[in-house]
Design a protein around this motif. Structure first.
Motif, PDB file in Angstrom:
ATOM      1  N   VAL A   1      30.946  -5.214  29.278  1.00 42.68           N
ATOM      2  CA  VAL A   1      32.381  -5.238  29.009  1.00 42.68           C
ATOM      3  C   VAL A   1      33.026  -3.958  29.522  1.00 42.68           C
ATOM      4  O   VAL A   1      32.363  -2.949  29.761  1.00 42.68           O
ATOM      5  CB  VAL A   1      32.677  -5.402  27.510  1.00 42.68           C
ATOM      6  CG1 VAL A   1      32.091  -6.698  26.975  1.00 42.68           C
ATOM      7  CG2 VAL A   1      32.164  -4.213  26.708  1.00 42.68           C
ATOM      8  N   LYS A   2      34.324  -4.012  29.683  1.00 43.63           N
ATOM      9  CA  LYS A   2      35.086  -2.865  30.154  1.00 43.63           C
ATOM     10  C   LYS A   2      35.028  -1.743  29.134  1.00 43.63           C
ATOM     11  O   LYS A   2      35.217  -1.960  27.937  1.00 43.63           O
ATOM     12  CB  LYS A   2      36.538  -3.278  30.399  1.00 43.63           C
ATOM     13  CG  LYS A   2      37.428  -2.164  30.916  1.00 43.63           C
ATOM     14  CD  LYS A   2      38.851  -2.677  31.110  1.00 43.63           C
ATOM     15  CE  LYS A   2      39.785  -1.563  31.570  1.00 43.63           C
ATOM     16  NZ  LYS A   2      41.182  -2.062  31.720  1.00 43.63           N
TER      17      LYS A   2
ATOM     18  N   ASN B   1      40.350  -2.228  26.846  1.00 43.97           N
ATOM     19  CA  ASN B   1      41.263  -3.365  26.753  1.00 43.97           C
ATOM     20  C   ASN B   1      40.934  -4.408  27.809  1.00 43.97           C
ATOM     21  O   ASN B   1      41.092  -4.168  29.009  1.00 43.97           O
ATOM     22  CB  ASN B   1      42.706  -2.890  26.941  1.00 43.97           C
ATOM     23  CG  ASN B   1      43.676  -4.053  27.007  1.00 43.97           C
ATOM     24  OD1 ASN B   1      43.879  -4.748  26.015  1.00 43.97           O
ATOM     25  ND2 ASN B   1      44.266  -4.279  28.166  1.00 43.97           N
ATOM     26  N   CYS B   2      40.473  -5.563  27.370  1.00 43.09           N
ATOM     27  CA  CYS B   2      40.199  -6.683  28.262  1.00 43.09           C
ATOM     28  C   CYS B   2      40.040  -7.936  27.406  1.00 43.09           C
ATOM     29  O   CYS B   2      39.024  -8.080  26.716  1.00 43.09           O
ATOM     30  CB  CYS B   2      38.938  -6.460  29.085  1.00 43.09           C
ATOM     31  SG  CYS B   2      38.465  -7.888  30.095  1.00 43.09           S
TER      32      CYS B   2
ATOM     33  N   CYS C   1      36.797  -9.859  28.046  1.00 45.74           N
ATOM     34  CA  CYS C   1      35.607  -9.220  27.467  1.00 45.74           C
ATOM     35  C   CYS C   1      35.523  -9.512  25.974  1.00 45.74           C
ATOM     36  O   CYS C   1      34.458  -9.879  25.453  1.00 45.74           O
ATOM     37  CB  CYS C   1      35.651  -7.716  27.692  1.00 45.74           C
ATOM     38  SG  CYS C   1      35.529  -7.198  29.420  1.00 45.74           S
ATOM     39  N   GLN C   2      36.652  -9.347  25.277  1.00 47.62           N
ATOM     40  CA  GLN C   2      36.657  -9.603  23.839  1.00 47.62           C
ATOM     41  C   GLN C   2      36.346 -11.063  23.546  1.00 47.62           C
ATOM     42  O   GLN C   2      35.662 -11.381  22.564  1.00 47.62           O
ATOM     43  CB  GLN C   2      37.994  -9.208  23.228  1.00 47.62           C
ATOM     44  CG  GLN C   2      37.977  -9.299  21.704  1.00 47.62           C
ATOM     45  CD  GLN C   2      39.297  -8.921  21.063  1.00 47.62           C
ATOM     46  OE1 GLN C   2      40.263  -8.582  21.739  1.00 47.62           O
ATOM     47  NE2 GLN C   2      39.353  -8.998  19.744  1.00 47.62           N
TER      48      GLN C   2
ATOM     49  N   THR D   1      28.967  -1.120  27.832  1.00 50.72           N
ATOM     50  CA  THR D   1      30.315  -0.815  28.324  1.00 50.72           C
ATOM     51  C   THR D   1      30.223  -0.250  29.737  1.00 50.72           C
ATOM     52  O   THR D   1      29.337   0.552  30.036  1.00 50.72           O
ATOM     53  CB  THR D   1      31.030   0.179  27.406  1.00 50.72           C
ATOM     54  OG1 THR D   1      30.227   1.358  27.249  1.00 50.72           O
ATOM     55  CG2 THR D   1      31.291  -0.420  26.037  1.00 50.72           C
TER      56      THR D   1
ATOM     57  N   GLN E   1      34.349  -7.439  38.268  1.00 54.64           N
ATOM     58  CA  GLN E   1      34.926  -6.718  37.147  1.00 54.64           C
ATOM     59  C   GLN E   1      34.347  -7.292  35.859  1.00 54.64           C
ATOM     60  O   GLN E   1      34.094  -8.490  35.767  1.00 54.64           O
ATOM     61  CB  GLN E   1      36.445  -6.888  37.136  1.00 54.64           C
ATOM     62  CG  GLN E   1      37.160  -6.275  38.338  1.00 54.64           C
ATOM     63  CD  GLN E   1      37.260  -4.756  38.239  1.00 54.64           C
ATOM     64  OE1 GLN E   1      37.328  -4.207  37.151  1.00 54.64           O
ATOM     65  NE2 GLN E   1      37.249  -4.096  39.388  1.00 54.64           N
TER      66      GLN E   1
ATOM     67  N   THR F   1      34.161 -15.942  33.626  1.00 56.76           N
ATOM     68  CA  THR F   1      34.342 -16.025  32.173  1.00 56.76           C
ATOM     69  C   THR F   1      34.311 -17.451  31.666  1.00 56.76           C
ATOM     70  O   THR F   1      33.623 -17.766  30.672  1.00 56.76           O
ATOM     71  CB  THR F   1      35.663 -15.354  31.752  1.00 56.76           C
ATOM     72  OG1 THR F   1      35.649 -13.990  32.173  1.00 56.76           O
ATOM     73  CG2 THR F   1      35.833 -15.396  30.236  1.00 56.76           C
TER      74      THR F   1
ATOM     75  N   LYS G   1      44.545 -12.156  23.252  1.00 61.20           N
ATOM     76  CA  LYS G   1      45.829 -12.080  23.949  1.00 61.20           C
ATOM     77  C   LYS G   1      46.965 -11.832  22.959  1.00 61.20           C
ATOM     78  O   LYS G   1      47.879 -11.040  23.234  1.00 61.20           O
ATOM     79  CB  LYS G   1      46.070 -13.367  24.738  1.00 61.20           C
ATOM     80  CG  LYS G   1      45.050 -13.603  25.839  1.00 61.20           C
ATOM     81  CD  LYS G   1      45.240 -14.954  26.498  1.00 61.20           C
ATOM     82  CE  LYS G   1      44.187 -15.216  27.559  1.00 61.20           C
ATOM     83  NZ  LYS G   1      44.313 -16.559  28.154  1.00 61.20           N
TER      84      LYS G   1
ATOM     85  N   ALA H   1      46.434   0.747  28.993  1.00 62.86           N
ATOM     86  CA  ALA H   1      46.294  -0.292  30.028  1.00 62.86           C
ATOM     87  C   ALA H   1      47.652  -0.785  30.507  1.00 62.86           C
ATOM     88  O   ALA H   1      47.787  -1.210  31.657  1.00 62.86           O
ATOM     89  CB  ALA H   1      45.469  -1.452  29.488  1.00 62.86           C
TER      90      ALA H   1
END
Length: 250
Positions: free
Chosen positions: A21-22, A32-33, A36-37, A54, A72, A86, A190, A239
């Motif tokens: 993850v980022k 923040n992504c 990823c979450q 990470t 990414q 994803t 989101k 971000a």
């Protein structure tokens, strides 16, 4: 088969899973992504044993450049097999991590998977606009997506009506019912970004009158699988600091 043999088989059958993850701006925690979450939540909700790594994309080690060149986060290693898309990762995990050992996260209702899909797009237009003359129009379009989501959350679903045919308002905690599903894993990250960024740049809070949406977010905030996978608010604002605009007089 004896108990000891069963336990050994269960361990042997446990896949090796590593989710990349980022990283945060300080490279210490999750950045923040929402994608990823989303995958982080899915693995946690399924009860899988997995490793989180990470990735600081500014100083990505050579091994990551070799592992997933040009990609990414998020990406996944499943028994050494690389997955980078994803949506496909979500489908793969739902297929591979199946009952009875793992929790099923698919939705009963097709509408649960699509509701709220336009929120992030309308939010982006609203928050990136620097022109006060356009603000009211963009805010109304954005708010209409929240109202639509709220209506879905307040409308009883079929299984609720089966239990109470006279129900006029839903009291379910999540999109599809009483438990978090893949749809929640997609939407909640989101909505968290929306809350944090709108408050900072527009002094806009989700209206309390949207009772279904307020209930939904309150219930989610009590779930470890959501709140402990969220980035810090500061990470979200970092971000967005280059794209979100304060309103400037014209």
């Amino acid at each position: 088969m004896q108990r000891g043999q069963m336990d050994q088989k269960r361990v042997a059958d446990t896949p090796e899973i590593e989710l990349f993850v980022k990283a945060s701006s300080d490279a210490e925690s999750v950045g923040n992504c929402p994608f990823c979450q989303r995958l982080f939540m899915i693995l946690w909700l399924k009860g899988a044993i997995f490793k989180i790594t990470t990735v600081d994309m500014k100083r990505a080690p050579h091994v990551l450049k070799t592992l997933a060149p040009g990609s990414q986060p998020p990406f996944l290693l499943y028994n050494g097999e690389l997955k980078t898309d994803t949506n496909k990762i979500e489908e793969f995990l739902e297929e591979k991590l199946a009952p009875p050992q793992y929790t099923k996260l698919g939705c009963r209702y097709k509408e649960s998977t699509s509701i709220g899909e336009d929120i992030f797009r309308k939010f982006s237009a609203y928050i990136k606009n620097p022109n006060p003359g356009l603000n009211d129009m963009l805010q109304k379009k954005f708010l209409s997506t929240l109202v639509k989501l709220n209506m879905y959350l307040e409308t009883p679903l079929t299984h609720e009506l089966d239990q109470n045919p006279h129900a006029t308002e839903s009291c379910r905690p999540y999109l599809d019912g009483d438990t978090l599903t893949l749809a929640d894993c997609n939407l909640l990250p989101k909505l968290n970004i929306v809350k944090v960024v709108c408050k900072k740049y527009r002094d806009f809070d989700i209206p309390a009158e949207l009772k279904g949406l307020t209930r939904y977010l309150d219930n989610a905030s009590k779930k470890d699988e959501f709140r402990f996978t969220c980035p810090n608010d500061a990470e979200i604002l970092i971000a967005y600091q280059s794209v979100a605009k304060y309103l400037n007089a014209k």
